[in-house]
Design a protein around this motif. Structure first.
Motif, PDB file in Angstrom:
ATOM      1  N   ILE A   1       0.866  -1.176   0.000  1.00  0.00           N
ATOM      2  CA  ILE A   1       0.000   0.000   0.000  1.00  0.00           C
ATOM      3  C   ILE A   1       0.902   1.225   0.000  1.00  0.00           C
ATOM      4  O   ILE A   1       1.795   1.345   0.845  1.00  0.00           O
ATOM      5  CB  ILE A   1      -0.931   0.007   1.222  1.00  0.00           C
ATOM      6  N   LEU A   2       0.678   2.121  -0.963  1.00  0.00           N
ATOM      7  CA  LEU A   2       1.514   3.310  -1.152  1.00  0.00           C
ATOM      8  C   LEU A   2       0.646   4.536  -0.941  1.00  0.00           C
ATOM      9  O   LEU A   2      -0.278   4.800  -1.711  1.00  0.00           O
ATOM     10  CB  LEU A   2       2.118   3.290  -2.550  1.00  0.00           C
ATOM     11  N   MET A   3       0.936   5.293   0.109  1.00  0.00           N
ATOM     12  CA  MET A   3       0.094   6.410   0.532  1.00  0.00           C
ATOM     13  C   MET A   3       0.773   7.732   0.183  1.00  0.00           C
ATOM     14  O   MET A   3       1.873   8.033   0.659  1.00  0.00           O
ATOM     15  CB  MET A   3      -0.210   6.293   2.018  1.00  0.00           C
ATOM     16  N   LEU A   4       0.092   8.531  -0.639  1.00  0.00           N
ATOM     17  CA  LEU A   4       0.679   9.737  -1.219  1.00  0.00           C
ATOM     18  C   LEU A   4       0.097  11.003  -0.592  1.00  0.00           C
ATOM     19  O   LEU A   4      -1.083  11.049  -0.241  1.00  0.00           O
ATOM     20  CB  LEU A   4       0.423   9.763  -2.726  1.00  0.00           C
ATOM     21  N   ASP A   5       0.916  12.030  -0.520  1.00  0.00           N
ATOM     22  CA  ASP A   5       0.513  13.341  -0.016  1.00  0.00           C
ATOM     23  C   ASP A   5       0.184  14.239  -1.209  1.00  0.00           C
ATOM     24  O   ASP A   5       1.079  14.681  -1.924  1.00  0.00           O
ATOM     25  CB  ASP A   5       1.644  13.932   0.816  1.00  0.00           C
ATOM     26  N   SER A   6      -1.102  14.499  -1.431  1.00  0.00           N
ATOM     27  CA  SER A   6      -1.530  15.337  -2.561  1.00  0.00           C
ATOM     28  C   SER A   6      -1.912  16.745  -2.117  1.00  0.00           C
ATOM     29  O   SER A   6      -2.475  17.515  -2.906  1.00  0.00           O
ATOM     30  CB  SER A   6      -2.703  14.675  -3.293  1.00  0.00           C
ATOM     31  N   GLN A   7      -1.620  17.099  -0.875  1.00  0.00           N
ATOM     32  CA  GLN A   7      -2.000  18.416  -0.361  1.00  0.00           C
ATOM     33  C   GLN A   7      -1.183  19.529  -1.003  1.00  0.00           C
ATOM     34  O   GLN A   7       0.042  19.412  -1.161  1.00  0.00           O
ATOM     35  CB  GLN A   7      -1.817  18.477   1.153  1.00  0.00           C
ATOM     36  N   VAL A   8      -1.863  20.620  -1.376  1.00  0.00           N
ATOM     37  CA  VAL A   8      -1.218  21.880  -1.750  1.00  0.00           C
ATOM     38  C   VAL A   8      -1.654  22.884  -0.695  1.00  0.00           C
ATOM     39  O   VAL A   8      -2.838  23.206  -0.589  1.00  0.00           O
ATOM     40  CB  VAL A   8      -1.641  22.351  -3.156  1.00  0.00           C
ATOM     41  N   SER A   9      -0.717  23.379   0.072  1.00  0.00           N
ATOM     42  CA  SER A   9      -1.058  24.185   1.242  1.00  0.00           C
ATOM     43  C   SER A   9      -1.897  25.406   0.866  1.00  0.00           C
ATOM     44  O   SER A   9      -1.562  26.164  -0.045  1.00  0.00           O
ATOM     45  CB  SER A   9       0.232  24.648   1.938  1.00  0.00           C
ATOM     46  N   GLY A  10      -3.013  25.557   1.570  1.00  0.00           N
ATOM     47  CA  GLY A  10      -3.824  26.753   1.432  1.00  0.00           C
ATOM     48  C   GLY A  10      -4.867  26.741   0.336  1.00  0.00           C
ATOM     49  O   GLY A  10      -5.624  27.713   0.196  1.00  0.00           O
TER      50      GLY A  10
ATOM     51  N   GLY B   1      -5.622  19.457  -5.379  1.00  0.00           N
ATOM     52  CA  GLY B   1      -4.447  18.674  -5.031  1.00  0.00           C
ATOM     53  C   GLY B   1      -3.429  18.616  -6.155  1.00  0.00           C
ATOM     54  O   GLY B   1      -3.738  18.868  -7.323  1.00  0.00           O
ATOM     55  N   GLN B   2      -2.219  18.273  -5.780  1.00  0.00           N
ATOM     56  CA  GLN B   2      -1.157  18.046  -6.758  1.00  0.00           C
ATOM     57  C   GLN B   2      -0.099  17.157  -6.107  1.00  0.00           C
ATOM     58  O   GLN B   2       0.195  17.297  -4.922  1.00  0.00           O
ATOM     59  CB  GLN B   2      -0.517  19.359  -7.213  1.00  0.00           C
ATOM     60  N   LEU B   3       0.436  16.244  -6.888  1.00  0.00           N
ATOM     61  CA  LEU B   3       1.531  15.403  -6.414  1.00  0.00           C
ATOM     62  C   LEU B   3       2.841  16.050  -6.834  1.00  0.00           C
ATOM     63  O   LEU B   3       3.099  16.213  -8.035  1.00  0.00           O
ATOM     64  CB  LEU B   3       1.415  13.993  -6.995  1.00  0.00           C
ATOM     65  N   GLY B   4       3.651  16.425  -5.851  1.00  0.00           N
ATOM     66  CA  GLY B   4       4.945  17.018  -6.138  1.00  0.00           C
ATOM     67  C   GLY B   4       5.904  15.994  -6.728  1.00  0.00           C
ATOM     68  O   GLY B   4       5.655  14.779  -6.680  1.00  0.00           O
ATOM     69  N   GLN B   5       7.010  16.487  -7.250  1.00  0.00           N
ATOM     70  CA  GLN B   5       7.965  15.589  -7.892  1.00  0.00           C
ATOM     71  C   GLN B   5       8.512  14.557  -6.918  1.00  0.00           C
ATOM     72  O   GLN B   5       8.745  13.401  -7.297  1.00  0.00           O
ATOM     73  CB  GLN B   5       9.112  16.391  -8.517  1.00  0.00           C
ATOM     74  N   TYR B   6       8.708  14.958  -5.673  1.00  0.00           N
ATOM     75  CA  TYR B   6       9.205  13.993  -4.686  1.00  0.00           C
ATOM     76  C   TYR B   6       8.225  12.833  -4.530  1.00  0.00           C
ATOM     77  O   TYR B   6       8.626  11.661  -4.456  1.00  0.00           O
ATOM     78  CB  TYR B   6       9.430  14.670  -3.333  1.00  0.00           C
TER      79      TYR B   6
END
Length: 276
Positions: free
Chosen positions: A125-134, A138-143
């Motif tokens: 299971i791969l859990m991603l952070d799609s938050q864009v502050s404020g 959402g967006q997935l950063g390059q990291y």
């Protein structure tokens, strides 16, 4: 990121549940569009714990707190302890990550900060952070994209379930789809070389979705509080009840899943609300 969490099991199927979008407040009497979110969250936890579904893990997929309060995260942590299961979490657009990490980190005996979960010998299971502050979208950063690609390359023999907060399939609601994952094509490009990705799971849209995209099983899950009405170009609430999702990961790569909604109580929002 922290190294993977290994969940050992010899079972041919692993069961888990998804809890999403509680929108808790500092004040336990706090309401979101007419619904007391603490009460609705508690009701979902109560009925999930009474279910005959013998799940082993919990995925909490964001918007745990509405008002960025420490008290809201403390309440989430203490309430979800009643399930007596290991909990894995990601942030949503309403979450305040510094406080989220600090508070949930106090409960690591059952709330795990790890975003990579190795399940038995067959799944990850791969859990991603799609938050864009404020902002709500959402967006997935390059990291995040690079991390996802690396984990898929590291474990080509495992079936994969990808988890994030924001939605990638249109809800047919213009007001809600403007808050989607803005770079879903980048996500698809990362996933496309890997044949063992089986499902993509998210919250955010406060409604149930079970569909397929490019061969992936796409799943979205009702909030534990208010529900958004599907197929509505303008903001609209639904009278469907809060819920959660049951998921079964089979060792042949199949995913079986169903949405459950509370049966023992009724929560009705303020249907005159025009947004939040």
């Amino acid at each position: 990121m922290i190294s993977a969490y290994q969940y050992n099991t010899s079972e041919k199927v692993v069961r888990l549940i998804q809890i999403t979008d509680p929108h808790l407040f500092k004040d336990k009497n706090g309401e979101l569009l007419g619904i007391n979110t603490h009460d609705s969250f508690n009701q979902v936890l109560t009925e999930a714990s009474q279910s005959q579904f013998d799940y082993e893990l919990v995925l909490a997929t964001g918007d745990l707190v509405q008002d960025s309060s420490e008290e809201g995260y403390q309440y989430f942590a203490k309430a979800i302890s009643a399930l007596q299961k290991k909990v894995f979490w990601i942030p949503g657009n309403h979450d305040f990550q510094p406080k989220m990490f600090d508070v949930l980190g106090q409960y690591q005996e059952y709330i795990c900060p790890t975003k990579h979960v190795l399940v038995g010998d067959k799944w990850q299971i791969l859990m991603l952070d799609s938050q864009v502050s404020g902002v709500p979208h959402g967006q997935l950063g390059q990291y995040q994209l690079d991390w996802l690609s690396a984990k898929l390359k590291d474990h080509p023999e495992r079936y994969s379930l990808v988890v994030l907060h924001h939605h990638i399939v249109s809800t047919n609601s213009a007001w809600l789809d403007q808050h989607n994952l803005r770079n879903s094509l980048d996500l698809m490009e990362v996933l496309s070389p890997f044949r063992n990705v089986r499902g993509i799971l998210y919250g955010h849209i406060h409604q149930a979705v079970d569909t397929e995209l490019h061969g992936y099983k796409i799943m979205a899950t009702p909030s534990t509080c208010i529900q958004f009405k599907p197929d509505s170009n303008n903001f609209a609430l639904d009278t469907l009840q809060p819920g959660w999702r049951e998921i079964e990961l089979y060792d042949d790569g199949r995913i079986e899943t169903r949405v459950k909604r509370i049966q023992q109580a009724t929560f009705l929002p303020n249907m005159l609300s025009d947004g939040y």
